[in-house]
Design a protein around this motif. Structure first.
Motif, PDB file in Angstrom:
ATOM      1  N   LYS A  86       0.839  -1.200   0.000  1.00 40.87           N
ATOM      2  CA  LYS A  86       0.000   0.000   0.000  1.00 40.87           C
ATOM      3  C   LYS A  86       0.870   1.244   0.000  1.00 40.87           C
ATOM      4  O   LYS A  86       1.989   1.243   0.521  1.00 40.87           O
ATOM      5  CB  LYS A  86      -0.909   0.030   1.240  1.00 40.87           C
ATOM      6  N   PHE A  87       0.323   2.325  -0.562  1.00 38.34           N
ATOM      7  CA  PHE A  87       0.935   3.638  -0.482  1.00 38.34           C
ATOM      8  C   PHE A  87       0.284   4.431   0.644  1.00 38.34           C
ATOM      9  O   PHE A  87      -0.906   4.257   0.942  1.00 38.34           O
ATOM     10  CB  PHE A  87       0.745   4.409  -1.791  1.00 38.34           C
ATOM     11  N   SER A  88       1.050   5.333   1.242  1.00 37.08           N
ATOM     12  CA  SER A  88       0.460   6.292   2.163  1.00 37.08           C
ATOM     13  C   SER A  88      -0.350   7.303   1.358  1.00 37.08           C
ATOM     14  O   SER A  88      -0.226   7.391   0.131  1.00 37.08           O
ATOM     15  CB  SER A  88       1.542   7.011   2.972  1.00 37.08           C
ATOM     16  N   ASN A  89      -1.203   8.078   2.042  1.00 36.25           N
ATOM     17  CA  ASN A  89      -2.071   9.019   1.345  1.00 36.25           C
ATOM     18  C   ASN A  89      -1.299  10.027   0.506  1.00 36.25           C
ATOM     19  O   ASN A  89      -1.753  10.423  -0.577  1.00 36.25           O
ATOM     20  CB  ASN A  89      -2.954   9.767   2.349  1.00 36.25           C
ATOM     21  N   ASP A  90      -0.143  10.463   0.981  1.00 37.34           N
ATOM     22  CA  ASP A  90       0.635  11.446   0.228  1.00 37.34           C
ATOM     23  C   ASP A  90       1.585  10.800  -0.774  1.00 37.34           C
ATOM     24  O   ASP A  90       2.312  11.487  -1.491  1.00 37.34           O
ATOM     25  CB  ASP A  90       1.419  12.371   1.169  1.00 37.34           C
ATOM     26  N   GLY A  91       1.595   9.476  -0.843  1.00 36.88           N
ATOM     27  CA  GLY A  91       2.410   8.766  -1.816  1.00 36.88           C
ATOM     28  C   GLY A  91       3.881   8.680  -1.485  1.00 36.88           C
ATOM     29  O   GLY A  91       4.659   8.115  -2.251  1.00 36.88           O
ATOM     30  N   ILE A 139      -3.775  -6.701  17.390  1.00 38.49           N
ATOM     31  CA  ILE A 139      -3.566  -5.533  16.544  1.00 38.49           C
ATOM     32  C   ILE A 139      -2.430  -4.717  17.144  1.00 38.49           C
ATOM     33  O   ILE A 139      -2.374  -4.512  18.362  1.00 38.49           O
ATOM     34  CB  ILE A 139      -4.835  -4.677  16.448  1.00 38.49           C
ATOM     35  N   TYR A 140      -1.521  -4.255  16.280  1.00 42.95           N
ATOM     36  CA  TYR A 140      -0.373  -3.473  16.718  1.00 42.95           C
ATOM     37  C   TYR A 140      -0.363  -2.127  16.012  1.00 42.95           C
ATOM     38  O   TYR A 140      -0.861  -1.996  14.885  1.00 42.95           O
ATOM     39  CB  TYR A 140       0.942  -4.203  16.407  1.00 42.95           C
ATOM     40  N   VAL A 169       6.034  -6.600   8.574  1.00 43.10           N
ATOM     41  CA  VAL A 169       5.492  -5.386   7.971  1.00 43.10           C
ATOM     42  C   VAL A 169       6.678  -4.472   7.660  1.00 43.10           C
ATOM     43  O   VAL A 169       7.374  -4.025   8.573  1.00 43.10           O
ATOM     44  CB  VAL A 169       4.504  -4.670   8.916  1.00 43.10           C
ATOM     45  N   HIS A 170       6.926  -4.223   6.387  1.00 41.24           N
ATOM     46  CA  HIS A 170       8.026  -3.366   5.962  1.00 41.24           C
ATOM     47  C   HIS A 170       7.474  -1.997   5.552  1.00 41.24           C
ATOM     48  O   HIS A 170       6.433  -1.910   4.886  1.00 41.24           O
ATOM     49  CB  HIS A 170       8.757  -3.968   4.759  1.00 41.24           C
ATOM     50  N   VAL A 171       8.176  -0.937   5.922  1.00 41.41           N
ATOM     51  CA  VAL A 171       7.826   0.423   5.498  1.00 41.41           C
ATOM     52  C   VAL A 171       9.012   1.003   4.739  1.00 41.41           C
ATOM     53  O   VAL A 171      10.150   0.967   5.218  1.00 41.41           O
ATOM     54  CB  VAL A 171       7.473   1.316   6.696  1.00 41.41           C
ATOM     55  N   LEU A 172       8.744   1.524   3.536  1.00 38.73           N
ATOM     56  CA  LEU A 172       9.798   2.040   2.671  1.00 38.73           C
ATOM     57  C   LEU A 172       9.476   3.453   2.205  1.00 38.73           C
ATOM     58  O   LEU A 172       8.306   3.838   2.100  1.00 38.73           O
ATOM     59  CB  LEU A 172       9.980   1.160   1.434  1.00 38.73           C
ATOM     60  N   ASP A 173      10.517   4.200   1.893  1.00 34.34           N
ATOM     61  CA  ASP A 173      10.383   5.454   1.169  1.00 34.34           C
ATOM     62  C   ASP A 173      10.040   5.097  -0.278  1.00 34.34           C
ATOM     63  O   ASP A 173      10.785   4.363  -0.937  1.00 34.34           O
ATOM     64  CB  ASP A 173      11.704   6.228   1.232  1.00 34.34           C
ATOM     65  N   ASP A 227      -2.262  10.537   8.138  1.00 35.47           N
ATOM     66  CA  ASP A 227      -1.123  11.436   8.004  1.00 35.47           C
ATOM     67  C   ASP A 227       0.171  10.705   7.686  1.00 35.47           C
ATOM     68  O   ASP A 227       1.223  11.330   7.539  1.00 35.47           O
ATOM     69  CB  ASP A 227      -0.943  12.261   9.277  1.00 35.47           C
ATOM     70  N   GLY A 228       0.129   9.381   7.580  1.00 35.72           N
ATOM     71  CA  GLY A 228       1.312   8.609   7.265  1.00 35.72           C
ATOM     72  C   GLY A 228       2.324   8.526   8.386  1.00 35.72           C
ATOM     73  O   GLY A 228       3.467   8.127   8.164  1.00 35.72           O
ATOM     74  N   MET A 229       1.909   8.855   9.611  1.00 36.18           N
ATOM     75  CA  MET A 229       2.831   8.844  10.748  1.00 36.18           C
ATOM     76  C   MET A 229       2.836   7.512  11.486  1.00 36.18           C
ATOM     77  O   MET A 229       3.785   7.191  12.196  1.00 36.18           O
ATOM     78  CB  MET A 229       2.466   9.961  11.728  1.00 36.18           C
ATOM     79  N   PHE A 230       1.759   6.736  11.331  1.00 32.59           N
ATOM     80  CA  PHE A 230       1.622   5.488  12.066  1.00 32.59           C
ATOM     81  C   PHE A 230       1.206   4.370  11.118  1.00 32.59           C
ATOM     82  O   PHE A 230       0.613   4.603  10.067  1.00 32.59           O
ATOM     83  CB  PHE A 230       0.570   5.617  13.170  1.00 32.59           C
ATOM     84  N   VAL A 231       1.540   3.142  11.519  1.00 34.17           N
ATOM     85  CA  VAL A 231       1.081   1.943  10.832  1.00 34.17           C
ATOM     86  C   VAL A 231       0.362   1.069  11.842  1.00 34.17           C
ATOM     87  O   VAL A 231       0.839   0.886  12.976  1.00 34.17           O
ATOM     88  CB  VAL A 231       2.257   1.148  10.218  1.00 34.17           C
ATOM     89  N   ILE A 232      -0.795   0.554  11.448  1.00 30.49           N
ATOM     90  CA  ILE A 232      -1.502  -0.433  12.263  1.00 30.49           C
ATOM     91  C   ILE A 232      -1.536  -1.737  11.487  1.00 30.49           C
ATOM     92  O   ILE A 232      -1.611  -1.740  10.258  1.00 30.49           O
ATOM     93  CB  ILE A 232      -2.930   0.016  12.631  1.00 30.49           C
ATOM     94  N   SER A 233      -1.456  -2.848  12.213  1.00 27.14           N
ATOM     95  CA  SER A 233      -1.366  -4.145  11.546  1.00 27.14           C
ATOM     96  C   SER A 233      -2.049  -5.209  12.377  1.00 27.14           C
ATOM     97  O   SER A 233      -2.117  -5.117  13.609  1.00 27.14           O
ATOM     98  CB  SER A 233       0.099  -4.529  11.333  1.00 27.14           C
TER      99      SER A 233
END
Length: 350
Positions: free
Chosen positions: A231-236, A293-294, A248-252, A280-286
């Motif tokens: 998935k992309f964050s709202n601001d891409g 749920i984290y 769960v991986h988070v990438l630029d 706002d792309g500041m947090f991830v929930i999984s």
């Protein structure tokens, strides 16, 4: 800095019309709890989607039902059964009461364009056999002479086929991408690029020149297990990828830099690990393999909240667009909102 988000206290009847402006913080995340739960499902929820511009949520369940909710007042507006074809994945089109969904009956896995308003099928799309993913993107193609300013839906199904669906009586194959293994796909909100994740990497495509191949290939830290969702964050600016290795991986999304990897409890081979960015792309929930749920702060990499569950499989999980609410789907549908009585900043203003 987090963004200022307006959310409505809709749970509890008429008082739900009040609006409160709050900044999304770790304290807000930690205060969140189930404000409303729908427990009338007779099977697990397999998919759900928020409409981009309305207050609607649609769910698909193993009990062969499609349900439409108004999240502003936490009510189920309609239940439509698909007993003949079954239902697996569901997604809104640009219209708030039109969805496209995949069948799940073992003999007819066509896609169906369904009007929830009058329970009528508008189109059938045959020839699909894999139910790996379904995401929609709306385009206005002004250059089509015979259909000026034609609104069409561009969607991936199983990421093996990219179909151009005209709202007329014809369908044409727009493109075909063949991949190895089980892929996951996502468009950015502007529809300029799409991501294809499989085999331990994410391949980035320009949606206007995808036939030239990926313009970037990002590694995900040596995790070569099958992709679940991307998935992309709202601001891409960010992407997340969940995998069968329970990570769960988070990438630029521009440079491919791996910003963080979060581990959850092991997920069974027939389950899907899903995660979601906050608005706002500041947090991830999984979700997690034990149903828990984290939530993590992306900037610090710190786990900020954990909610235990009696479930034994990871839930479907999505954050409502522009709202201080996320939704989980398992054997029941739960709306999670902040408990304002736990927030010192808000209580002090009352």
């Amino acid at each position: 800095m987090g963004c200022m988000i307006v959310f409505g206290l809709f749970v509890g009847g008429p008082d739900g019309e009040d609006k409160v402006s709050l900044e999304l913080t770790e304290e807000i995340i930690q205060s969140m709890e189930v404000g409303m739960a729908f427990r009338d499902y007779n099977g697990r929820i397999s998919s759900m989607d928020f409409h981009r511009t309305s207050n609607y949520l649609v769910t698909a369940s193993d009990d062969e039902s499609i349900r439409l909710y108004d999240v502003s007042n936490a009510t189920c507006l309609k239940t439509i059964n698909s007993k003949k074809y079954g239902v697996d994945l569901v997604s809104f089109t640009s219209h708030p009461t039109t969805v496209i969904y995949s069948s799940k009956n073992g003999w007819d896995e066509s896609l169906r364009l369904l009007s929830l308003h009058d329970n009528k099928y508008l189109r059938y799309f045959k020839g699909h056999h894999d139910r790996h993913g379904l995401c929609l993107l709306v385009y206005v193609l002004e250059q089509i002479v015979s259909f000026p300013a034609l609104l069409i839906e561009l969607f991936f199904f199983g990421i093996k086929e990219l179909i151009n669906v005209r709202l007329a009586s014809c369908i044409c194959l727009y493109g075909l991408l063949r991949v190895k293994g089980r892929p996951a796909t996502a468009y950015d909100d502007q529809g300029l690029v799409f991501a294809v994740a499989f085999g331990g990497s994410i391949r980035m495509f320009d949606s206007r020149n995808y036939e030239k191949g990926p313009y970037e290939i990002f590694s995900v830290g040596g995790d070569v297990s099958d992709a679940n969702v991307v998935k992309f964050s709202n601001d891409g600016k960010l992407m997340l990828l969940t995998t069968k290795d329970s990570r769960v991986h988070v990438l630029d999304s521009f440079r491919g830099t791996l910003l963080g990897t979060y581990n959850v409890n092991p997920v069974s081979s027939d389950s899907t690990l899903e995660a979601s960015f906050s608005p706002d792309g500041m947090f991830v929930i999984s979700g997690s393999g034990d149903g828990s749920i984290y939530a993590w702060n992306i900037r610090s990499g710190k786990e900020v909240a954990t909610w235990m569950s009696a479930e034994t499989e990871p839930p479907v999980i999505k954050w409502a667009p522009g709202s201080l609410m996320f939704v989980t789907g398992s054997s029941e549908l739960s709306f999670w909102i902040p408990d304002l009585s736990k927030l010192a900043a808000y209580v002090g203003r009352k």
